[in-house]
Design an enzyme around this catalytic site. Structure first.
Site, PDB file in Angstrom:
ATOM      1  N   LYS A  10     -11.462   5.955  13.578  1.00  0.00           N
ATOM      2  CA  LYS A  10     -10.713   6.780  14.500  1.00  0.00           C
ATOM      3  C   LYS A  10      -9.361   6.104  14.826  1.00  0.00           C
ATOM      4  O   LYS A  10      -9.252   4.901  14.585  1.00  0.00           O
ATOM      5  CB  LYS A  10     -11.525   7.028  15.763  1.00  0.00           C
ATOM      6  CG  LYS A  10     -11.624   5.799  16.679  1.00  0.00           C
ATOM      7  CD  LYS A  10     -12.316   6.201  17.931  1.00  0.00           C
ATOM      8  CE  LYS A  10     -12.136   5.307  19.078  1.00  0.00           C
ATOM      9  NZ  LYS A  10     -11.076   4.426  19.312  1.00  0.00           N
ATOM     10  N   VAL A  14       0.815  -1.230   0.000  1.00  0.00           N
ATOM     11  CA  VAL A  14       0.000   0.000   0.000  1.00  0.00           C
ATOM     12  C   VAL A  14       0.844   1.274   0.000  1.00  0.00           C
ATOM     13  O   VAL A  14       0.342   2.367  -0.217  1.00  0.00           O
ATOM     14  CB  VAL A  14      -0.999   0.043   1.193  1.00  0.00           C
ATOM     15  CG1 VAL A  14      -2.002  -1.078   1.090  1.00  0.00           C
ATOM     16  CG2 VAL A  14      -0.270   0.015   2.528  1.00  0.00           C
ATOM     17  N   HIS A  74     -16.299   8.985  21.257  1.00  0.00           N
ATOM     18  CA  HIS A  74     -17.539   8.339  21.706  1.00  0.00           C
ATOM     19  C   HIS A  74     -18.330   9.170  22.722  1.00  0.00           C
ATOM     20  O   HIS A  74     -19.528   9.393  22.562  1.00  0.00           O
ATOM     21  CB  HIS A  74     -17.233   6.971  22.336  1.00  0.00           C
ATOM     22  CG  HIS A  74     -16.495   6.029  21.422  1.00  0.00           C
ATOM     23  ND1 HIS A  74     -16.598   6.075  20.062  1.00  0.00           N
ATOM     24  CD2 HIS A  74     -15.644   5.000  21.694  1.00  0.00           C
ATOM     25  CE1 HIS A  74     -15.848   5.109  19.522  1.00  0.00           C
ATOM     26  NE2 HIS A  74     -15.255   4.457  20.498  1.00  0.00           N
ATOM     27  N   GLU A 100     -15.407  -0.216  31.169  1.00  0.00           N
ATOM     28  CA  GLU A 100     -15.046  -1.481  30.526  1.00  0.00           C
ATOM     29  C   GLU A 100     -14.370  -2.395  31.535  1.00  0.00           C
ATOM     30  O   GLU A 100     -13.558  -1.928  32.339  1.00  0.00           O
ATOM     31  CB  GLU A 100     -14.083  -1.236  29.372  1.00  0.00           C
ATOM     32  CG  GLU A 100     -14.715  -0.502  28.212  1.00  0.00           C
ATOM     33  CD  GLU A 100     -13.826  -0.544  26.983  1.00  0.00           C
ATOM     34  OE1 GLU A 100     -13.973  -1.488  26.186  1.00  0.00           O
ATOM     35  OE2 GLU A 100     -12.976   0.345  26.843  1.00  0.00           O
ATOM     36  N   LYS A 132     -24.782   2.995  17.557  1.00  0.00           N
ATOM     37  CA  LYS A 132     -25.484   2.068  18.458  1.00  0.00           C
ATOM     38  C   LYS A 132     -26.965   2.432  18.482  1.00  0.00           C
ATOM     39  O   LYS A 132     -27.319   3.614  18.489  1.00  0.00           O
ATOM     40  CB  LYS A 132     -24.881   2.138  19.870  1.00  0.00           C
ATOM     41  CG  LYS A 132     -23.483   1.495  19.933  1.00  0.00           C
ATOM     42  CD  LYS A 132     -22.928   1.511  21.340  1.00  0.00           C
ATOM     43  CE  LYS A 132     -21.470   1.088  21.397  1.00  0.00           C
ATOM     44  NZ  LYS A 132     -21.237  -0.339  21.336  1.00  0.00           N
TER      45      LYS A 132
HETATM   46  C1  BG6 Z   1     -13.096   1.322  20.739  1.00  0.00           C
HETATM   47  C2  BG6 Z   1     -11.883   1.505  21.609  1.00  0.00           C
HETATM   48  O1  BG6 Z   1     -13.344   2.483  19.985  1.00  0.00           O
HETATM   49  O2  BG6 Z   1     -14.230   1.077  21.579  1.00  0.00           O
HETATM   50  C3  BG6 Z   1     -11.657   0.304  22.507  1.00  0.00           C
HETATM   51  O3  BG6 Z   1     -10.732   1.703  20.783  1.00  0.00           O
HETATM   52  C4  BG6 Z   1     -12.908  -0.017  23.294  1.00  0.00           C
HETATM   53  O4  BG6 Z   1     -10.573   0.533  23.392  1.00  0.00           O
HETATM   54  C5  BG6 Z   1     -14.111  -0.092  22.344  1.00  0.00           C
HETATM   55  O5  BG6 Z   1     -12.714  -1.243  23.960  1.00  0.00           O
HETATM   56  C6  BG6 Z   1     -15.394  -0.226  23.155  1.00  0.00           C
HETATM   57  O6  BG6 Z   1     -16.455  -0.444  22.272  1.00  0.00           O
HETATM   58  P1  BG6 Z   1     -17.788  -1.128  22.782  1.00  0.00           P
HETATM   59  O7  BG6 Z   1     -18.707  -1.041  21.621  1.00  0.00           O
HETATM   60  O8  BG6 Z   1     -17.432  -2.536  23.164  1.00  0.00           O
HETATM   61  O9  BG6 Z   1     -18.233  -0.342  23.959  1.00  0.00           O
END
Ligand code: BG6
Length: 432
Positions: A122, A67, A214, A190, A156
């Site tokens: 991102k 690439v 997010h 998380e 979502k």
């Molecule tokens: C991603 C992050 O954008 O979102 C991750 O890079 C994170 O670190 C993930 O774990 C979480 O996504 P979701 O949909 O599981 O909440």
């Protein structure tokens, strides 16, 4: 119109975990029978191992190419073989260090006419300056209309439901400002740690990984204006308006922490990267002055939970009422009410009214929604360049301040609760 989906990085982690399963699911629906997938990989791959679903495999081929080599893009153009009625979606699932170069080489090879849409993952830069640089590299060859910046939280189901809920429920529309709302909390907790993504995470950290995109996007959905005649196509403009109303973040109302063991994991003793952050933001919009917004996220916490809590002001001595958008898991909406306890004592208790999706309803995965909306040209679940830049402007004081400091302010044990980390930070702050 036939859609060709060109995926750079088809063998990568994101592609295996999210894109290919989403494409398999889209194939099952039978709605996009003309979809053709072309993967790009640096090395030879066994397509059968990569894509197990036979229906998807039948419409997918993988091209091997370097690439970074400009001359390879002429061959790529021939392989894509576009006709007048085709549209081409180019999905860049590659590290940010390669994406700028790929965009330029695509543009120079003329793979950028108005039948082409560019889908970007991102991070969109690592700070305000790099985001602006990235944007100027892209705009040399692609109009902003052609660019689809993915923030999978916006895709979502419950995130989109925030807009629907606010636009179609007069009960809440009349109290959606500082006359009735006390504070708003947006949480993305998380339980997983960085899961071996050491290089990525060392350059990123919780603020860049989750808050900048997010959580700022979720906040904008909650506080943006919703005019009576609003159409979905205008949502991105209203989100931008909300982001523009935010004051730059103040480092003194931010908590930044790292889980114990992180530095060993990334083999970087003294790493200052945060795995937990809580930011307090405020808006200058007259309807939101005085209402704090708390955006909190962390890895290796005691639970996986993404939710938005809107706290209403107290009425005399009664407990506050709270509206909760449960983004995941168990998507739904809850309202905490105060009711009389069923006994002789005239005491009160909290009761919850809740909306849950009926059993058996399977919500589309965010990545399915992203691909389907890009095929259809629906842009409202994608982030505009102006939103990306504004979000960085708001958070830049933190990025600049942290770049000059030695370390993370607090450490926490894996499995801690966010509430405990915040309480410990608060107690430590009072001691100082
Ligand atoms: C991603 C992050 O954008 O979102 C991750 O890079 C994170 O670190 C993930 O774990 C979480 O996504 P979701 O949909 O599981 O909440």
């Amino acid at each position: 119109m036939t859609t060709k989906l060109l995926i750079f990085g088809i063998t990568g982690d994101l592609s295996r975990r999210k894109l290919i399963p989403a494409l398999e699911q889209i194939t099952v629906t039978g709605n996009f029978d003309d979809l053709e997938v072309i993967g790009v990989s640096r090395r030879e791959v066994d397509e059968k191992l990569l894509i197990r679903d036979e229906r998807l495999a039948a419409r997918t081929r993988v091209i091997t190419m370097d690439v970074a080599n400009p001359s390879e893009y002429e061959r790529l153009k021939t392989e894509i073989n576009m006709t007048e009625n085709d549209q081409l979606l180019i999905y860049l699932s590659v590290p940010p260090s390669s994406s700028g170069q790929i965009v330029q080489l695509l543009g120079r090879a003329g793979i950028n006419d108005d039948r082409v849409k560019l889908m970007l993952e991102k991070p969109f830069g690592t700070d305000l300056e790099s985001a602006k640089h990235m944007s100027s590299q892209i705009s040399e060859y692609f109009d902003d209309e052609q660019v689809y910046r993915i923030d999978h939280y916006l895709a979502k189901e419950m995130a989109q439901n925030i807009v629907a809920f606010r636009a179609h429920n007069a009960l809440f529309a009349h109290v959606w400002d500082n006359s009735a709302i006390e504070k708003i909390e947006i949480k993305a907790y998380e339980s997983i740690d960085i899961e071996g993504r050491t290089q990525f995470y060392e350059q990123t950290g919780a603020l860049r990984d989750i808050v900048q995109g997010h959580l700022m996007q979720l906040l904008s959905l909650v506080i943006m204006d919703i005019p009576g005649d609003m159409h979905w196509s205008q949502v991105a403009l209203h989100r931008l308006g909300a982001l523009k109303s935010l004051r730059p973040a103040d480092v003194t109302s931010t908590v930044r922490a790292q889980y114990a063991g992180y530095q060993d994991e990334v083999e970087n003793p003294g790493s200052t990267t945060e795995t937990f952050v809580s930011v307090r933001l405020e808006s200058d919009a007259p309807k939101w002055t005085g209402v704090p917004f708390y955006l909190t996220t962390g890895k290796a916490l005691d639970q996986k939970l993404t939710e938005i809590k809107v706290y209403f002001k107290k009425f005399h001595d009664a407990q506050t009422n709270c509206l909760i958008f449960r983004i995941q898991p168990e998507e739904g909406i809850e309202i905490a009410l105060n009711t009389l306890k069923p006994d002789y004592e005239y005491e009160y208790e909290e009761t919850r009214l809740s909306f849950n999706y009926p059993a058996g309803v399977v919500l589309p995965d965010a990545y399915e929604q992203v691909i389907v909306d890009a095929i259809r040209g629906h842009k409202h679940i994608f982030t505009s360049n102006d939103e990306v830049v504004r979000s960085w402007e708001v958070l830049q004081p933190l990025v600049s301040h942290w770049a000059m400091r030695d370390g993370c302010e607090y450490m926490y044990e894996k499995g801690s609760s966010a509430e405990q980390i915040l309480a410990d930070a608060d107690a430590a702050c009072k001691k100082e």
